[in-house]
Design an enzyme around this catalytic site. Sequence first.
Site, PDB file in Angstrom:
ATOM      1  N   ASP A 198      14.838  33.012  75.131  1.00 20.87           N
ATOM      2  CA  ASP A 198      14.703  33.967  73.975  1.00 20.87           C
ATOM      3  C   ASP A 198      16.167  33.724  73.419  1.00 20.87           C
ATOM      4  O   ASP A 198      17.029  33.100  73.876  1.00 20.87           O
ATOM      5  CB  ASP A 198      14.357  35.201  74.494  1.00 20.87           C
ATOM      6  CG  ASP A 198      15.299  35.939  75.063  1.00 20.87           C
ATOM      7  OD1 ASP A 198      16.185  35.239  75.763  1.00 20.87           O
ATOM      8  OD2 ASP A 198      15.331  37.351  75.606  1.00 20.87           O
ATOM      9  N   LYS A 223       7.282  29.579  74.220  1.00 21.41           N
ATOM     10  CA  LYS A 223       8.139  30.629  74.649  1.00 21.41           C
ATOM     11  C   LYS A 223       7.090  31.674  75.227  1.00 21.41           C
ATOM     12  O   LYS A 223       7.178  31.770  76.345  1.00 21.41           O
ATOM     13  CB  LYS A 223       8.997  31.036  73.728  1.00 21.41           C
ATOM     14  CG  LYS A 223       9.890  32.341  74.475  1.00 21.41           C
ATOM     15  CD  LYS A 223      10.646  33.438  73.607  1.00 21.41           C
ATOM     16  CE  LYS A 223      10.212  34.553  74.339  1.00 21.41           C
ATOM     17  NZ  LYS A 223      10.351  35.686  73.601  1.00 21.41           N
TER      18      LYS A 223
END
Length: 211
Positions: free
Chosen positions: A139, A121
Amino acid sequence: MNKAEKVQFVIDTLEELYPETPIPLDHKDPYTLLIAVLMSAQSTDARVNTITPLLFEKADNPYDMVKLTIDQIRDIIKPVGLSPMKSKGIHGLSEILINKHNGKVPISFEDLEELPAVGHKTASVVMAQAFNIPAFPVDTHIHRLMYRWNLTNGKNVAQTEKDAKRLFPKELWNKLHLQIIYYGREYSPARGWKVENDIITKTIGRKSVLK
């Protein structure tokens, strides 16, 4: 609405609400963005933005960062949480950038994900926001909303990312992931959520969520 119409509805609604998408983490170059994103794990962007100026005043590049000890970094970044892991990561990745990448942040998922404390991420955020290379960082907000909107089964963030990349046009990914984050914070939070304020979920949401 069929799936394609739902996707278009999401794109159009977000574009109307958030025509501009400023990057939520304050930074001035790829290195300071990388450090800010790493610090934001399990913390809020607002909190990170209060701490990064204190850190960057002492070290805003890998050469100055390695002059600090891990403990010195930790003392500065303690308020963002997980400081033992993050301070080691910041020091360690700064050393690798100097030794392996001439002090520059590499423009590749593979090289970024090899850095300590940098997961997929974080790498995706840096690729999208520092280098403008299409990525879809997922997220907790995006994971939650994609599930509420019935656009993924929400098993895990890897699956959600796959589904998002399949459904949304590649040229929109970098802007769209920020638009969804802004929307999630404002209209579709995890706690204190009111479905009547949440136009997208209200219109296309998964039946079990709307009950």
